[in-house]
Structures are given as structure tokens and as C-alpha cells.
Design a protein around this motif. Structure first.
Motif, PDB file in Angstrom:
ATOM      1  N   THR A 287      -4.370  -5.718 -10.115  1.00 45.66           N
ATOM      2  CA  THR A 287      -5.472  -4.892  -9.640  1.00 45.66           C
ATOM      3  C   THR A 287      -6.515  -4.471 -10.958  1.00 45.66           C
TER       4      THR A 287
ATOM      5  N   GLY B  18      -4.401   2.960  -1.542  1.00 45.82           N
ATOM      6  CA  GLY B  18      -3.736   3.291  -2.747  1.00 45.82           C
ATOM      7  C   GLY B  18      -2.557   2.229  -2.815  1.00 45.82           C
ATOM      8  N   LYS B  19      -2.222   1.867  -4.166  1.00 39.30           N
ATOM      9  CA  LYS B  19      -1.287   0.675  -4.013  1.00 39.30           C
ATOM     10  C   LYS B  19       0.245   1.153  -4.302  1.00 39.30           C
ATOM     11  N   SER B  20       1.088   0.382  -3.822  1.00 38.01           N
ATOM     12  CA  SER B  20       2.496   0.602  -4.017  1.00 38.01           C
ATOM     13  C   SER B  20       2.999   0.168  -5.435  1.00 38.01           C
ATOM     14  N   ALA B  21       4.292   0.259  -5.740  1.00 43.33           N
ATOM     15  CA  ALA B  21       4.788   0.049  -7.018  1.00 43.33           C
ATOM     16  C   ALA B  21       4.765  -1.538  -7.212  1.00 43.33           C
TER      17      ALA B  21
ATOM     18  N   THR C 125       0.855  -1.110  -0.103  1.00 44.87           N
ATOM     19  CA  THR C 125      -0.011   0.009  -0.006  1.00 44.87           C
ATOM     20  C   THR C 125       0.895   1.326  -0.084  1.00 44.87           C
ATOM     21  N   GLU C 126       0.312   2.394  -0.431  1.00 50.23           N
ATOM     22  CA  GLU C 126       1.025   3.650  -0.392  1.00 50.23           C
ATOM     23  C   GLU C 126       0.953   4.176   0.884  1.00 50.23           C
TER      24      GLU C 126
ATOM     25  N   THR D 189     -10.140   5.161   0.316  1.00 50.96           N
ATOM     26  CA  THR D 189      -9.394   5.992  -0.344  1.00 50.96           C
ATOM     27  C   THR D 189     -10.420   7.186  -0.578  1.00 50.96           C
TER      28      THR D 189
ATOM     29  N   GLN E 203      -0.177  -4.242 -12.235  1.00 49.31           N
ATOM     30  CA  GLN E 203      -1.519  -3.985 -12.477  1.00 49.31           C
ATOM     31  C   GLN E 203      -2.343  -4.999 -12.936  1.00 49.31           C
TER      32      GLN E 203
ATOM     33  N   LEU F 193      -6.182  -0.987 -12.086  1.00 46.49           N
ATOM     34  CA  LEU F 193      -6.285   0.103 -11.159  1.00 46.49           C
ATOM     35  C   LEU F 193      -5.116   0.603 -10.370  1.00 46.49           C
ATOM     36  N   ASP F 194      -5.092   1.827  -9.755  1.00 46.72           N
ATOM     37  CA  ASP F 194      -3.920   2.424  -8.843  1.00 46.72           C
ATOM     38  C   ASP F 194      -4.229   1.785  -7.345  1.00 46.72           C
ATOM     39  N   THR F 195      -5.391   1.353  -7.211  1.00 49.51           N
ATOM     40  CA  THR F 195      -5.875   1.100  -5.561  1.00 49.51           C
ATOM     41  C   THR F 195      -5.739  -0.652  -5.628  1.00 49.51           C
TER      42      THR F 195
END
Ligand code: AMP
Ligand code: MG
Length: 354
Positions: free
Chosen positions: A114, A104-107, A80-81, A189, A111, A117-119
Motif C-alpha cells: 500500500t 481502510g486496510k487490515s493488518a 479490509t477493516e 473512506t 505496507q 498507507l493505511d488504506t
């Protein structure tokens, strides 16, 4: 390919199964395993190729993201971010358990896991076998329900076998699941946090701990034609092969209406299934009648719903009529799944009108 884990089993035997299952996941393979909600189809969430195999085995649309399962709170930072104070309170209160939270997702999260998505959706399940398997599999296990996409979620290993036999590397059979409907999904989020899918952890339970919680308006009833915020909720999910209709209203009128519809369909040569409750089951004299539990026992109803829908598939009925159930507590989640299985097909009966 099915490995049983049961009470009273030799410790070494159990450990060997978990280790083998964990190695399959670490090697990029697929293992189905029990959680307290439904059976999950596990793969290494940080390995894009492994996640892809999940979509292929299930026939799942690629824009429908996967939930990452973890076994301890220390694991969350990597995927997670950031985790808000509110999320920590919710985690403290409901993890391990049937709650999924979106961050929010980490690097490091591909993808492919997810759905672009960026989450990222994260859950820490409570089921002992699930927890052992997540650890053995490297700590990050993507695990959607272990059914063919569009069929009712599996609440027993046999359901997984029916859908996925030959398409996955192993099924860990830990008996029947406890809850029977998928986890509550809570989007952290947005402010206030929003429920995207109702489950055993209810809005009231969440609000008691973290204050105001919104609910995605598309979840139940009238406004359900708008696109839901959880991508997977837009698909006609949880569906039996027969045409299912929910009949809602005062219970004696509901029984009358279901009896009438059943008689009509049988008269026309069709096979009809009826989902009844303990209180009403004796009132239905025609059709393939199944009892889902006592009306006031929403947990029992939740536990039996998917199994009953699957039984109707094996019985090859053409139509299913179901009573509606009260929408308090986990009943909310049950009605959400039942209405989706029905493609929102509902008949409302009221006093004195036929
Ligand atoms: P399943 O594990 O098969 O019960 O499905 C997972 C559910 O979680 C689907 O409805 C997904 O759309 C939802 N989901 C997973 N990740 C996310 C995310 N990042 N944002 C919103 N919904 C998600
Ligand atoms: Mg599913």
C-alpha cells in the motif's frame, strides 16, 4: 515466457498455463496478464517481498500503492477493516468490472503493497483469464499496469514484452484488452465517496446507485497543479517519448492549427505525429497521421489511445499533436490520460483568433 490463451484452445492446455502462472505468483514471482482495462503485472499482494519485485520491475516509485485484485466478494473481509453498505451496493452494481474502491486496510496487508498507507485499493476484474489467475495465485493479486513506470499502459501482450521482457517470470497473452484505460478509483473512506481517477465507470453511473459522489479536483484541466489524492496520479504517467500537445476548440480551427504546427515543425526538420479522428483524418496531409476512431465513439478512442502513443514511440516522432475529445462518459477518462501524457500542454484555439 509468453504463453498464449485463446478461443478454441484445448481446455487442459489453458488450465496448465493458468496453474503454472498461479504457482509463480504463489511462489513470490511476477506474471503479467490481461484484464478488461489494461494488462496487469501480478504478484502475491500479501507477500511484501513479491510486491517489492513489482516496484523493481516497473521502476515504480515506492510511494505509489498497488491495487489488490480479488475474484469473489468473500475475499474482501480479510484485507479490509470494514466494507460500508454503500460500498456493497457499488460492488453489487459494478463488480466484477473496471471499478477500484479504497478501504481502510487490515493488518494482513503489508505496507509494501500500500505504499505505506493505511488504506487499501481493491478491484474485482471481469476478464475471465484475470479471474482464473487470481484464484490460482491464492486470491489476492497486486497488479498495477504492466508497463515500465512512466510509459503508456499496455493494452496488448506485445506492449508488456517491450517494457518488461527479462524482468518478469511470465506473460499470459490473452489478446487485446477491451476498455484500454485503467479502472475508475473511488475512495470509500471519505463521505461522500470521491473519484480519484476517472475510468469506464463514470460519476453518473456511480451516483445512480450510491448517491452523491465527489471528484478529486486535480484530475482535469486548470487546477491540475495541486497534488492528486491517489499518489500515482501525481507522476507524469502515460507518457510517450515525444512532446505531446493537445489542441482544443472548434474542430475546423483545431485541424487548421494542427496542420500549421505540423508544417512548421517538419520545416524545421522534426518528425511529427498527429492523432486524428475518422472525421478529420483525411484533412491532414503532412506528418505521421493516426486515426484514433470516430469522434462520437469514446469507447473506441479509449481503446486505441495507449497503443497509438506507443506506435509513435516506435516511429520515433519528436512532436505529437492531438485533437481534444469530448469529455462525456469514458471520454472524461480519455481526456484525463491524454492531458497527463501531454504534461497538461494544451493549445486552445477559438473562432477568428490565430
Ligand atoms: P496502476 O495500477 O498502475 O494503474 O496504479 C494504481 C493507482 O491506484 C495509482 O494511481 C495509485 O496511486 C492508486 N492507489 C492504489 N492504492 C491506493 C490507496 N490506498 N489510496 C489512494 N490511491 C491508491
Ligand atoms: Mg499504471
Amino acid at each position: 515466457m509468453i504463453e498464449k490463451i485463446y478461443e478454441g484452445q484445448q481446455k487442459a492446455e489453458r488450465e496448465e498455463i493458468i496453474k503454472r502462472a498461479g504457482d509463480i505468483i504463489k511462489g513470490g514471482g511476477l506474471v503479467a496478464f490481461p484484464t478488461e482495462t489494461v494488462y496487469g503485472l501480478g504478484a502475491d499482494a500479501l507477500n511484501e517481498q513479491a510486491a517489492k519485485k513489482i516496484y523493481a520491475a516497473k521502476g515504480r516509485p515506492s510511494d505509489n500503492p498497488l491495487i489488490i485484485h480479488i475474484a469473489d466478494m468473500e475475499s474482501i473481509g480479510k484485507i479490509t477493516e470494514s466494507v460500508s453498505a454503500k460500498a456493497k451496493i457499488a460492488a453489487d452494481a459494478f463488480w466484477p468490472g473496471p471499478l477500484t474502491m479504497i478501504f481502510g486496510k487490515s493488518a494482513v496487508v503489508p505496507q509494501g503493497t500500500t505504499g505505506g498507507l493505511d488504506t487499501v485499493a481493491v478491484r474485482m476484474p471481469e476478464h475471465e483469464i484475470a479471474r482464473e489467475l487470481i484464484k490460482a495465485g491464492g486470491g489476492y493479486v497486486a497488479a498495477p499496469s504492466a508497463n515500465t513506470s512512466g510509459r503508456p499502459s499496455p493494452t496488448a501482450a506485445g506492449h508488456v514484452e517491450t517494457d518488461l521482457n527479462g524482468k518478469i517470470d511470465m506473460i499470459v497473452d490473452g489478446g487485446c484488452v477491451e476498455i484500454g484505460v485503467e479502472s475508475t478509483i473511488l475512495d470509500m473512506t471519505v463521505e461522500p465517496p470521491m473519484i480519484l481517477r476517472p475510468g469506464a465507470v463514470t460519476r453518473e453511473m456511480l451516483e445512480e446507485r450510491i448517491g452523491a459522489v465527489a471528484v478529486d479536483k486535480t484530475l482535469i484541466g486548470e487546477s491540475s497543479t495541486a497534488a492528486p489524492k491517489a499518489p500515482g496520479m501525481k507522476y507524469r504517467h502515460y507518457a510517450p517519448r515525444a512532446e505531446l500537445t493537445v489542441v482544443e476548440g472548434e474542430i475546423s480551427r483545431v485541424v487548421d492549427e494542427i496542420r500549421r504546427l505540423t508544417r512548421e515543425r517538419i520545416g524545421a526538420g522534426a518528425r511529427v505525429g498527429v492523432i486524428a479522428t475518422e472525421e478529420t483524418v483525411g484533412l491532414y496531409t503532412e506528418g505521421d497521421v493516426k486515426c484514433i476512431g470516430p469522434r462520437e465513439d469514446e469507447s473506441a478512442i479509449a481503446g486505441h489511445l495507449y497503443g497509438i502513443l506507443r506506435e509513435f514511440d516506435s516511429d520515433e516522432v519528436d512532436y505529437i499533436y492531438s485533437e481534444a475529445f469530448d469529455t462525456g462518459g469514458i471520454g472524461n477518462a480519455v481526456m484525463n490520460r491524454l492531458m497527463k501524457a501531454a504534461g497538461q500542454r494544451v493549445i486552445k484555439v477559438s473562432r477568428g483568433v490565430r
